[in-house]
Write a protein that holds these residues in place. Structure first.
Motif, PDB file in Angstrom:
ATOM      1  N   THR A  36      -5.438  13.771   7.613  1.00 50.52           N
ATOM      2  CA  THR A  36      -6.595  13.182   8.287  1.00 50.52           C
ATOM      3  C   THR A  36      -6.507  11.659   8.272  1.00 50.52           C
ATOM      4  N   PHE A  37      -6.163  11.106   7.134  1.00 49.43           N
ATOM      5  CA  PHE A  37      -6.038   9.650   6.995  1.00 49.43           C
ATOM      6  C   PHE A  37      -4.956   9.121   7.940  1.00 49.43           C
ATOM      7  N   ALA A  38      -3.814   9.824   8.019  1.00 47.86           N
ATOM      8  CA  ALA A  38      -2.713   9.416   8.890  1.00 47.86           C
ATOM      9  C   ALA A  38      -3.113   9.507  10.360  1.00 47.86           C
ATOM     10  N   ASP A  39      -3.880  10.520  10.718  1.00 49.58           N
ATOM     11  CA  ASP A  39      -4.341  10.644  12.108  1.00 49.58           C
ATOM     12  C   ASP A  39      -5.208   9.449  12.505  1.00 49.58           C
ATOM     13  N   ARG A  52       0.516   4.115  11.051  1.00 53.37           N
ATOM     14  CA  ARG A  52       1.359   3.226  10.223  1.00 53.37           C
ATOM     15  C   ARG A  52       0.559   2.111   9.552  1.00 53.37           C
ATOM     16  N   ASP A  53      -0.690   1.946   9.927  1.00 54.48           N
ATOM     17  CA  ASP A  53      -1.543   0.950   9.266  1.00 54.48           C
ATOM     18  C   ASP A  53      -2.253   1.542   8.051  1.00 54.48           C
ATOM     19  N   LYS A  68      -8.272   1.117  15.531  1.00 52.14           N
ATOM     20  CA  LYS A  68      -7.217   0.238  16.028  1.00 52.14           C
ATOM     21  C   LYS A  68      -7.382  -1.174  15.453  1.00 52.14           C
ATOM     22  N   GLY A  69      -6.297  -1.694  14.874  1.00 53.62           N
ATOM     23  CA  GLY A  69      -6.313  -3.031  14.302  1.00 53.62           C
ATOM     24  C   GLY A  69      -6.772  -3.096  12.851  1.00 53.62           C
ATOM     25  N   LEU A  70      -7.235  -1.975  12.306  1.00 51.20           N
ATOM     26  CA  LEU A  70      -7.653  -1.947  10.907  1.00 51.20           C
ATOM     27  C   LEU A  70      -6.492  -1.521  10.017  1.00 51.20           C
ATOM     28  N   PHE A 119       3.799  11.787   5.829  1.00 51.09           N
ATOM     29  CA  PHE A 119       2.733  11.680   6.818  1.00 51.09           C
ATOM     30  C   PHE A 119       2.751  10.344   7.560  1.00 51.09           C
ATOM     31  N   GLY A 120       3.810   9.538   7.337  1.00 50.14           N
ATOM     32  CA  GLY A 120       3.937   8.264   8.034  1.00 50.14           C
ATOM     33  C   GLY A 120       3.085   7.155   7.449  1.00 50.14           C
ATOM     34  N   LEU A 121       2.627   7.339   6.219  1.00 47.76           N
ATOM     35  CA  LEU A 121       1.821   6.332   5.536  1.00 47.76           C
ATOM     36  C   LEU A 121       2.707   5.516   4.612  1.00 47.76           C
TER      37      LEU A 121
END
Length: 76
Positions: A23-26, A30-31, A3-5, A58-60
């Motif tokens: 995995t990265f998206a999980d 959105r960050d 969170k926050g990164l 994947f929302g990235l």
């Protein structure tokens, strides 16, 4: 724990794997960003297009990057 990164995934040669992006998206949601870097290989435009589309799926966020090869011109 993330969170926050804000993070950027830099894929190796070729297209990133879907499991890698999932995995990265999980973790970052959105960050998370996926770096789009020219690799100077045949089919470059298509690879960049596929990578950006897959990242969005994947929302990235796609992130355009430069390919810095040397820190100063005299090092060429």
């Amino acid at each position: 724990h993330a969170k926050g990164l804000v993070a950027a995934l830099i894929p190796g040669l070729g297209d990133p794997r879907e499991a890698e992006l999932a995995t990265f998206a999980d973790i970052f949601g959105r960050d998370g960003h996926v770096a789009l870097t020219h690799q100077r290989r045949p089919g470059e435009a298509l690879r960049l297009h596929r990578t950006a589309a897959l990242a969005r799926r994947f929302g990235l966020q796609p992130l355009a990057t430069g390919d810095v090869l040397y820190h100063s011109p005299d090092r060429r």
